[in-house]
Motif scaffolding. Structure first.
Motif, PDB file in Angstrom:
ATOM      1  N   UNK A  32      48.544  44.158  42.674  1.00  0.00           N
ATOM      2  CA  UNK A  32      47.492  44.055  41.754  1.00  0.00           C
ATOM      3  C   UNK A  32      46.859  42.768  41.760  1.00  0.00           C
ATOM      4  N   UNK A  33      46.368  42.128  42.600  1.00  0.00           N
ATOM      5  CA  UNK A  33      45.929  40.716  42.580  1.00  0.00           C
ATOM      6  C   UNK A  33      44.473  40.746  42.194  1.00  0.00           C
ATOM      7  N   UNK A  34      43.881  39.815  41.655  1.00  0.00           N
ATOM      8  CA  UNK A  34      42.729  39.754  41.011  1.00  0.00           C
ATOM      9  C   UNK A  34      41.616  39.886  42.026  1.00  0.00           C
ATOM     10  N   UNK A  35      41.870  39.425  43.246  1.00  0.00           N
ATOM     11  CA  UNK A  35      40.683  39.347  44.306  1.00  0.00           C
ATOM     12  C   UNK A  35      40.527  40.987  44.737  1.00  0.00           C
ATOM     13  N   UNK A  36      41.303  41.962  44.432  1.00  0.00           N
ATOM     14  CA  UNK A  36      41.156  43.170  44.499  1.00  0.00           C
ATOM     15  C   UNK A  36      40.622  44.033  43.129  1.00  0.00           C
ATOM     16  N   UNK A  37      40.208  43.175  42.465  1.00  0.00           N
ATOM     17  CA  UNK A  37      39.557  43.707  40.974  1.00  0.00           C
ATOM     18  C   UNK A  37      40.613  44.062  40.067  1.00  0.00           C
ATOM     19  N   UNK A  38      42.088  43.752  39.987  1.00  0.00           N
ATOM     20  CA  UNK A  38      42.854  44.205  39.267  1.00  0.00           C
ATOM     21  C   UNK A  38      42.701  43.622  37.776  1.00  0.00           C
ATOM     22  N   UNK A  39      42.629  44.525  36.715  1.00  0.00           N
ATOM     23  CA  UNK A  39      42.528  43.987  35.335  1.00  0.00           C
ATOM     24  C   UNK A  39      43.818  43.945  34.792  1.00  0.00           C
ATOM     25  N   UNK A  40      44.346  43.034  33.948  1.00  0.00           N
ATOM     26  CA  UNK A  40      45.663  43.107  33.105  1.00  0.00           C
ATOM     27  C   UNK A  40      45.758  43.932  32.153  1.00  0.00           C
TER      28      UNK A  40
END
Lengths: 57, 372
Positions: free
Chosen positions: B68-76
């Motif tokens: 769930x890293x941000x570069x793969x578009x994950x949103x917290x």
């Protein structure tokens, strides 16, 4: 009264529902929680002591 | 598929590393008593519980960080609390801890039960040696380091049991319950033998109890485990476990020797006898501080060789050895050595290394002083 005991137990365990917390802070009296807390702490100590005495037999 | 494989390989190599570390002697020994094996299995059980918890917790954490890293578009996620998750992460550790505490407490209870022992041994820590007394058997002796000075000073190659050898090991019977009563004459020491799973503080003014029932004959080595001064590293423990009948004959032999020694107090000793005995005692007891050649280590440990004050005052010399010198490291030896040993070592100090007083101190003279 039962509500207060439930809240004190939840405090002993360390987890409380947010809704219940709001309710306690709006309607509960601090003195009731403190008194029940002291009594229940004494009960916990006696419970642990009883287990220890049983185990030591 | 590849991801699962990587996970399995990662976990596998971790477990492999852990097991090889254990196999290479880094782990605690399983020991030779019931209690020591119980402690070992507790240690291993708790170790593997910790390993599993570590893999699960860090596995979830690293997986989440990666997946769930941000570069793969994950949103917290943005929520405040979740009562059921909180209940679970409180209750699960609680159950694990209670699960570990139950067997651990059962073992502790057994370890503390020193009742109904077949043999009582008083263990007294002294700077820097151990004194053993077989209670009610009239047998007692002092156990001192026997590793040669030359090895300690690096003039000779170090032996296999470097700093783990003593002149007289503690001899114990196999298959009998031996109770230790631990105390100290000076500072806090700790009597520790890993194979017996005994590590007990010896404290001046207190008597601590511990016990052991050794199952296999053999030599078991340990050390003082409480920093106790200059020679803390030089007071090892060596236990020799014998079969019951061998032990009985050893004890009978020692008892006879003790009786012979006691009768030796009354007779007149020759200079040569005293010098020979005195050299042994000096080497085992005095040489650590005053050095084998009597040169001492000024200013703390005075030289005895060529010491005018010592040579000119025989009575003061005897008094110092018997009663120590308060405020200095010089201990009182009146209760640690017997009259023969005391007389011999004083005679030796007055006539060795060029000290030529010609004085002979007789055991009977010391005996009279001790009885005053």
């Amino acid at each position: 009264m039962w509500e207060v005991i439930k809240s004190v137990l939840a405090a002993f365990f360390g987890v409380q529902k947010e809704r219940q917390r709001q309710h306690d802070f709006q309607h509960g009296k601090p003195g009731a929680f403190i008194a029940v807390g002291i009594v229940m702490a004494a009960v916990l100590v006696m419970l642990v002591a009883a287990v220890a005495i049983m185990a030591a037999r | 598929m590849r991801k699962t494989l990587a996970w399995i390989m990662g976990a596998g190599s971790f477990l492999g590393l852990a097991s090889s570390t254990l196999a290479n002697g880094w782990n605690m020994p399983a020991g030779v008593t019931d209690v020591s094996r119980e402690i070992y299995s507790l240690h291993m059980t708790i170790f593997w519980i910790c390993v599993v918890i570590g893999i699960v917790v860090f596995g979830v954490m690293f997986y989440s960080l990666f997946r769930y890293r941000r570069s793969r578009g994950a949103k917290s996620a943005n929520f405040h609390e979740n009562t059921s998750v909180e209940v679970v992460w409180t209750a699960v550790p609680l159950l694990i801890l209670v699960g570990m505490a139950l067997p651990a407490t059962a073992t502790l209870k057994r370890m503390y039960d020193a009742s109904e022992a077949d043999l009582d041994v008083m263990v007294t820590g002294q700077q820097w040696r151990w004194h053993y007394e077989y209670l009610g058997e009239n047998v007692s002796f002092t156990s001192s380091l026997s590793t040669p000075r030359s090895q300690i000073n690096g003039e000779e190659e170090k032996g296999e049991n470097y700093l783990l050898d003593v002149d007289q090991p503690l001899v114990l019977p196999v298959g009998r319950k031996v109770r230790f009563l631990m105390t100290s004459d000076d500072v806090i020491h700790s009597w520790w033998v890993p194979d017996l799973a005994v590590k007990q503080d010896s404290i001046p003014g207190f008597v601590n109890e511990n016990w052991v029932r050794i199952e296999e004959p053999g030599i078991y080595r340990g050390q003082c485990a409480e920093l106790c001064g200059k020679d803390h590293a030089f007071m090892p423990v060596v236990v020799r476990a014998l079969e019951g009948d061998e032990f009985d004959s050893w004890l009978a032999e020692r008892r006879k020797e003790a009786e012979a020694e006691a009768s030796g107090v009354d007779r007149e000793w020759s200079m040569d006898e005293l010098m020979e005995r005195g050299e042994q005692v000096y080497g085992a007891i005095c040489a650590t501080c005053h050095q084998p050649d009597g040169s001492g280590a000024e200013p703390t440990f005075p030289a005895l060789a060529g010491n005018e004050a010592l040579l000119n005052d025989r009575d003061r010399h005897i008094d110092v050895v018997l009663n120590g010198v308060s405020g200095t490291p010089m201990a009182a030896f009146r209760s640690n050595l017997n009259p023969v040993e005391l007389a011999a070592v004083i005679t030796y100090e007055r006539n060795a290394w060029g000290n030529e007083s010609g004085d002979v101190v007789q055991p009977s003279e010391i005996q009279a002083l001790l009885e005053q």
